[in-house]
Design an enzyme around this catalytic site. Structure first.
Site, PDB file in Angstrom:
ATOM      1  N   ASP A   1      -6.432  22.865  -9.695  1.00 45.60           N
ATOM      2  CA  ASP A   1      -6.506  21.762 -10.645  1.00 45.60           C
ATOM      3  C   ASP A   1      -5.736  22.223 -11.885  1.00 45.60           C
ATOM      4  O   ASP A   1      -6.238  23.007 -12.685  1.00 45.60           O
ATOM      5  CB  ASP A   1      -7.969  21.442 -10.970  1.00 45.60           C
ATOM      6  CG  ASP A   1      -8.102  20.224 -11.889  1.00 45.60           C
ATOM      7  OD1 ASP A   1      -7.151  19.937 -12.645  1.00 45.60           O
ATOM      8  OD2 ASP A   1      -9.166  19.574 -11.854  1.00 45.60           O
TER       9      ASP A   1
ATOM     10  N   TYR B   1     -14.265  21.892 -13.120  1.00 44.66           N
ATOM     11  CA  TYR B   1     -14.652  20.595 -13.688  1.00 44.66           C
ATOM     12  C   TYR B   1     -15.928  20.104 -12.973  1.00 44.66           C
ATOM     13  O   TYR B   1     -16.011  20.162 -11.745  1.00 44.66           O
ATOM     14  CB  TYR B   1     -13.468  19.663 -13.432  1.00 44.66           C
ATOM     15  CG  TYR B   1     -13.564  18.254 -13.904  1.00 44.66           C
ATOM     16  CD1 TYR B   1     -13.742  17.948 -15.245  1.00 44.66           C
ATOM     17  CD2 TYR B   1     -13.403  17.201 -12.999  1.00 44.66           C
ATOM     18  CE1 TYR B   1     -13.780  16.634 -15.666  1.00 44.66           C
ATOM     19  CE2 TYR B   1     -13.434  15.889 -13.424  1.00 44.66           C
ATOM     20  CZ  TYR B   1     -13.629  15.615 -14.756  1.00 44.66           C
ATOM     21  OH  TYR B   1     -13.655  14.305 -15.168  1.00 44.66           O
TER      22      TYR B   1
ATOM     23  N   ARG C   1       0.819  -1.215   0.000  1.00 44.49           N
ATOM     24  CA  ARG C   1       0.000   0.000   0.000  1.00 44.49           C
ATOM     25  C   ARG C   1       0.852   1.264   0.000  1.00 44.49           C
ATOM     26  O   ARG C   1       0.370   2.330  -0.375  1.00 44.49           O
ATOM     27  CB  ARG C   1      -0.967  -0.022   1.183  1.00 44.49           C
ATOM     28  CG  ARG C   1      -2.378   0.349   0.763  1.00 44.49           C
ATOM     29  CD  ARG C   1      -3.377   0.484   1.891  1.00 44.49           C
ATOM     30  NE  ARG C   1      -3.510  -0.667   2.744  1.00 44.49           N
ATOM     31  CZ  ARG C   1      -3.010  -0.745   3.981  1.00 44.49           C
ATOM     32  NH1 ARG C   1      -2.327   0.274   4.492  1.00 44.49           N
ATOM     33  NH2 ARG C   1      -3.182  -1.820   4.708  1.00 44.49           N
TER      34      ARG C   1
ATOM     35  N   LYS D   1      -4.927  12.559 -18.282  1.00 49.06           N
ATOM     36  CA  LYS D   1      -4.963  13.381 -19.496  1.00 49.06           C
ATOM     37  C   LYS D   1      -3.564  13.510 -20.108  1.00 49.06           C
ATOM     38  O   LYS D   1      -3.096  12.609 -20.756  1.00 49.06           O
ATOM     39  CB  LYS D   1      -5.587  14.741 -19.163  1.00 49.06           C
ATOM     40  CG  LYS D   1      -6.890  14.648 -18.354  1.00 49.06           C
ATOM     41  CD  LYS D   1      -8.028  14.039 -19.146  1.00 49.06           C
ATOM     42  CE  LYS D   1      -9.247  13.659 -18.318  1.00 49.06           C
ATOM     43  NZ  LYS D   1      -9.803  14.685 -17.451  1.00 49.06           N
TER      44      LYS D   1
END
Ligand code: PLP
Length: 403
Positions: free
Chosen positions: A190, A118, A64, A215
């Site tokens: 962002d 967004y 993890r 992206k």
């Protein structure tokens, strides 16, 4: 140690090539291998106890906390963000936004969210954060006075995005961040559109810079991932919260993202050039009322983009002059070189019909035009094809719009 740390004065392209490639992670090969690992086997119990005590970056403990593959990607992203002490990876861009918000906010806090953010960010404010007792307040990022008036004693964080989602307005990010800092709130950007190559966020006064690596960084439409980079104190808090949430990304996806990252600068430059050519061509067409592309001289936000940004990207929108939604949809359907779909920043071009007014409470759509008939828009993500071919495809699709 990787070259980007040894030679901080190196150019951007050289740093992208060297970032994260520590020899203890890569071994004798160029890229860090894909370490598929849940269990880390210790030499003996003493090593096990030492591993349990240490929660340092770059130390094996258990899957993890990642492996050299994920650490190399995080370190590379940190090296590209001047002012960052570290980067946390998340399984998607939305997970990065949630991870950051869950680090900063407590019940009773107020978070200011850019009205042109967004859409899933907006939905997170109204859903997850509201459910947890946090009050989201949406603001027009182009109106600094109204923004400042929204701050109160309980305002803990500000969520920014520029260019705005779909409508592409460019806010004065340094001013918005400075006001947040003066009011004791953490500013979060962002930065998916520009990446640190186009907008070095922390150097411009932002506290936490996040990206959907899905992206541009991935760049090949084959992975989902997010990241958040920050200075030492906030990075430590983000990392602790991510560990509490069990946030982890797969080593296979991390290797893909690293591969994408190595060509990020080349792809962004190509996309920006093609986009400018296509945007200029569209601006001269009578079917088009408005081209919303910050790199285009005269377009909304261009002056602010030119002042604050160091690069562009291949994502922009335009609005038809008149016509209806059916004509706009005919245009999108007639395109042959553009896929129809969500996401962007891949090597292949995409088109998306847009109606942003459904996701706005403070800002007009189209930008600067209240109550306008010309409101049917398309967002284009420009890939690596020849721009002349893309323009020819758009031209034949405009005939379908007129029909
Ligand atoms: C796509 C996107 C996200 C979310 O990323 P996912 O990986 O799809 O969750 C966040 N912000 C912006 C600006 C985006 O375009």
């Amino acid at each position: 140690m990787d070259d980007s740390k040894r030679h901080p004065e190196l150019g951007e392209a050289t740093r992208i090539v060297g970032a994260g490639r520590r020899s203890e992670w890569t071994g004798a090969v160029v890229n860090p291998p894909v370490w598929r690992a849940s269990t880390h086997l210790y030499e003996d119990t003493a090593a096990l106890f030492a591993g349990t005590r240490s929660n340092a970056d770059g130390r094996f403990f258990y899957g993890r906390r990642g492996s050299p593959t994920q650490w190399a990607l995080a370190e590379a992203l940190t090296a590209l963000e001047p002012g960052a002490a570290g980067t946390v990876l998340y399984p998607s861009g939305v997970a990065a936004i949630a991870g950051v918000m869950l680090t900063l906010l407590r019940p009773g806090d107020v978070v200011l969210i850019s009205d042109n953010a967004y859409d899933p960010t907006r939905a997170m404010g109204k859903g997850l954060l509201t459910d947890l007792g946090v009050e989201p307040r949406f603001f027009d990022p182009l109106d600094l006075t109204a923004y400042e008036a929204l701050f109160c004693e309980r305002t803990r964080a500000v969520l920014l995005e520029a260019p705005g989602s779909l409508s592409m307005e460019v806010a004065d990010l340094p001013a918005l961040a400075a006001i947040a800092r003066a009011r004791g709130a953490i500013s979060v950007l962002d930065n998916t559109w520009a990446s640190p190559l186009g907008f070095p966020a922390l150097a411009r006064g932002i506290d936490i810079a996040l990206m959907a690596l899905t992206k541009h960084v991935g760049g090949h439409s084959d992975l989902m991932m997010g990241s958040a980079s920050a200075g030492p104190d906030l990075y430590t808090r983000l990392r602790q919260r991510a560990q509490q949430l069990g946030t982890v990304v797969s080593p296979d996806d991390a290797a893909l993202a690293l591969r994408g990252l190595r060509t990020l600068h080349l792809r962004l430059k190509h996309e920006t050039q093609s986009t400018l050519a296509i945007a200029q061509w569209l601006q001269g067409r009578e079917e088009v009322a408005q081209v919303l592309c910050p790199m285009l001289p005269g377009a909304p936000g261009h002056e602010t983009w030119k002042r604050d940004f160091t690069g562009g990207a291949g994502l922009f929108s335009f609005v038809f002059r008149g016509g209806d939604a059916a004509a706009r949809n005919r245009f999108v359907d007639a395109l042959t070189l553009f896929g129809i779909g969500y996401s962007w920043g891949g090597y292949e071009s995409l088109a998306l019909p847009i109606e942003p007014s459904a996701y706005r409470s403070r800002m007009p759509w189209p930008p600067g035009l209240a109550a306008n008939e010309d409101r049917h828009g398309v967002r284009l993500s420009i890939g690596l094809e020849d721009p002349a071919d893309l323009i020819a495809d758009i031209e034949q699709a405009l005939a379908a719009w007129r029909a």
